[in-house]
Scaffold this motif. Sequence first.
Motif, PDB file in Angstrom:
ATOM      1  N   LEU A  81      -5.983  -6.234  -2.609  1.00 35.29           N
ATOM      2  CA  LEU A  81      -5.637  -4.932  -3.187  1.00 35.29           C
ATOM      3  C   LEU A  81      -6.208  -3.841  -2.295  1.00 35.29           C
ATOM      4  N   VAL A  82      -5.429  -2.784  -2.076  1.00 37.43           N
ATOM      5  CA  VAL A  82      -5.881  -1.640  -1.291  1.00 37.43           C
ATOM      6  C   VAL A  82      -6.039  -0.442  -2.229  1.00 37.43           C
ATOM      7  N   ALA A  83      -7.247   0.101  -2.306  1.00 39.82           N
ATOM      8  CA  ALA A  83      -7.531   1.244  -3.169  1.00 39.82           C
ATOM      9  C   ALA A  83      -6.896   2.511  -2.589  1.00 39.82           C
ATOM     10  N   PRO A  84      -6.760   3.569  -3.405  1.00 37.65           N
ATOM     11  CA  PRO A  84      -6.166   4.810  -2.905  1.00 37.65           C
ATOM     12  C   PRO A  84      -6.873   5.390  -1.681  1.00 37.65           C
ATOM     13  N   ASN A  85      -8.186   5.145  -1.529  1.00 39.66           N
ATOM     14  CA  ASN A  85      -8.902   5.676  -0.363  1.00 39.66           C
ATOM     15  C   ASN A  85      -8.801   4.760   0.858  1.00 39.66           C
ATOM     16  N   GLY A  86      -8.076   3.641   0.721  1.00 39.83           N
ATOM     17  CA  GLY A  86      -7.887   2.734   1.844  1.00 39.83           C
ATOM     18  C   GLY A  86      -8.813   1.546   1.862  1.00 39.83           C
ATOM     19  N   ASP A  87      -9.844   1.516   1.010  1.00 35.43           N
ATOM     20  CA  ASP A  87     -10.720   0.341   0.960  1.00 35.43           C
ATOM     21  C   ASP A  87      -9.920  -0.889   0.508  1.00 35.43           C
ATOM     22  N   ILE A  88     -10.292  -2.029   1.041  1.00 37.73           N
ATOM     23  CA  ILE A  88      -9.560  -3.276   0.826  1.00 37.73           C
ATOM     24  C   ILE A  88     -10.431  -4.235   0.018  1.00 37.73           C
ATOM     25  N   PHE A  89      -9.857  -4.817  -1.027  1.00 38.05           N
ATOM     26  CA  PHE A  89     -10.560  -5.802  -1.854  1.00 38.05           C
ATOM     27  C   PHE A  89      -9.819  -7.136  -1.763  1.00 38.05           C
ATOM     28  N   VAL A  90     -10.569  -8.216  -1.569  1.00 41.12           N
ATOM     29  CA  VAL A  90      -9.991  -9.551  -1.470  1.00 41.12           C
ATOM     30  C   VAL A  90     -10.627 -10.451  -2.521  1.00 41.12           C
TER      31      VAL A  90
ATOM     32  N   ASP B 134       0.826  -1.207   0.000  1.00 45.02           N
ATOM     33  CA  ASP B 134       0.000   0.000   0.000  1.00 45.02           C
ATOM     34  C   ASP B 134       0.861   1.258   0.000  1.00 45.02           C
ATOM     35  N   ARG B 135       0.230   2.412  -0.022  1.00 49.48           N
ATOM     36  CA  ARG B 135       0.957   3.672  -0.167  1.00 49.48           C
ATOM     37  C   ARG B 135       1.830   3.996   1.039  1.00 49.48           C
ATOM     38  N   ASP B 136       1.605   3.308   2.170  1.00 48.61           N
ATOM     39  CA  ASP B 136       2.441   3.484   3.358  1.00 48.61           C
ATOM     40  C   ASP B 136       3.523   2.408   3.464  1.00 48.61           C
ATOM     41  N   ASP B 137       3.717   1.662   2.392  1.00 50.03           N
ATOM     42  CA  ASP B 137       4.718   0.595   2.306  1.00 50.03           C
ATOM     43  C   ASP B 137       4.387  -0.620   3.160  1.00 50.03           C
ATOM     44  N   ASN B 138       3.163  -0.713   3.648  1.00 48.89           N
ATOM     45  CA  ASN B 138       2.753  -1.928   4.341  1.00 48.89           C
ATOM     46  C   ASN B 138       2.592  -3.066   3.334  1.00 48.89           C
TER      47      ASN B 138
END
Length: 337
Positions: free
Chosen positions: A164-173, A107-111
């Motif tokens: 996958l984590v969207a730019p707004n932080g929502d998570i898709f599995v 993700d955008r925070d490198d997690n």
Amino acid sequence: MTSRRTALVSASIVALLCGTATAQNHAPNDYRTVEGWAKLPDNREWGATSAIYPANDGQHIWIADRCGTNLCVGSDLNPVVLFDQSGRAVKQFGAGQIVWPHGMFVDRDDNVWIADAVGYAPVPEGVGHTVMKFSPDGKLLMTLGKKGVAGPGPDTFNKPSDVLVAPNGDIFVADGHDADGNNRIVKFDRHGTYIGEWGTTGDNDGQFRDPHALAMDSQGRLFVADRGNSRLQIFDQGGKHLATWTQFGRPSGLFIDANDILYSTDSESNARRNPGWKRGIRIGSARDGFVTGFIPDPEPDQDNSATSAAEGVAVDANGNIYGAEVGPRTVKKYVRK
């Protein structure tokens, strides 16, 4: 427009309109292979590998292998490893926490997010069927699903394949790995709270057989590798079906770069599954679906082997492509000729 570009566009239009496989097996290959690019710590051998994703600096690549074999049960090895451009391992974590790393997202925070799909071999109770979020240093920050519990509910998965984590932080599995399994996309908010889901087993729009990988383009459209149906499906983030593409073969892995170039791996096509198609990495546009490049599978006998070539795929900031291979148990780097 050059004659070469014209030919590529014409071939793609024919494939889109007529559904022909031939045009998609013979796009040009502008890459050469770097064999033995990455070395695992302590000279250990590669296991089956499908989970791969670039770090946000564009110069490092995260890869998770299955502990030298095809399963991490009982292993004290760290399956998640960060590599630099030269293939040197600079960081590792995850020993004893991950059973069968299948999909990965940064993700955008490198997690680092890992989909732990369990696999096919018998495993002990209380492991797998989860999606885990780790800090870049390997601290477990969040777990979605219940370890060792397979189910179709809002808080359980059955062999989740990708995250996958969207730019707004929502998570898709993408859940789950088997063609007769859950066959759904599950959506959570940034805190892991269940929002909703879509998908059932089948081959109609919005149905799946083994949703195997996820990617998102610059428009926020969600691409799903519907592998068992030999197609890609495209959705908005609420689950509305937007398009179905078959010109990328039988997709196992997906990656979309900042320029909306789509990289799709086909590790399974053969005479029995998706006849007429060849395995390899297809490269094209996420905007219009044109296939403009193809890195063929180096395996010479594609029709008689179950799987080969890359299953997972990632691309760094320099445009180098990385293919994570399950059957051959290796990772190849592809650079422009």
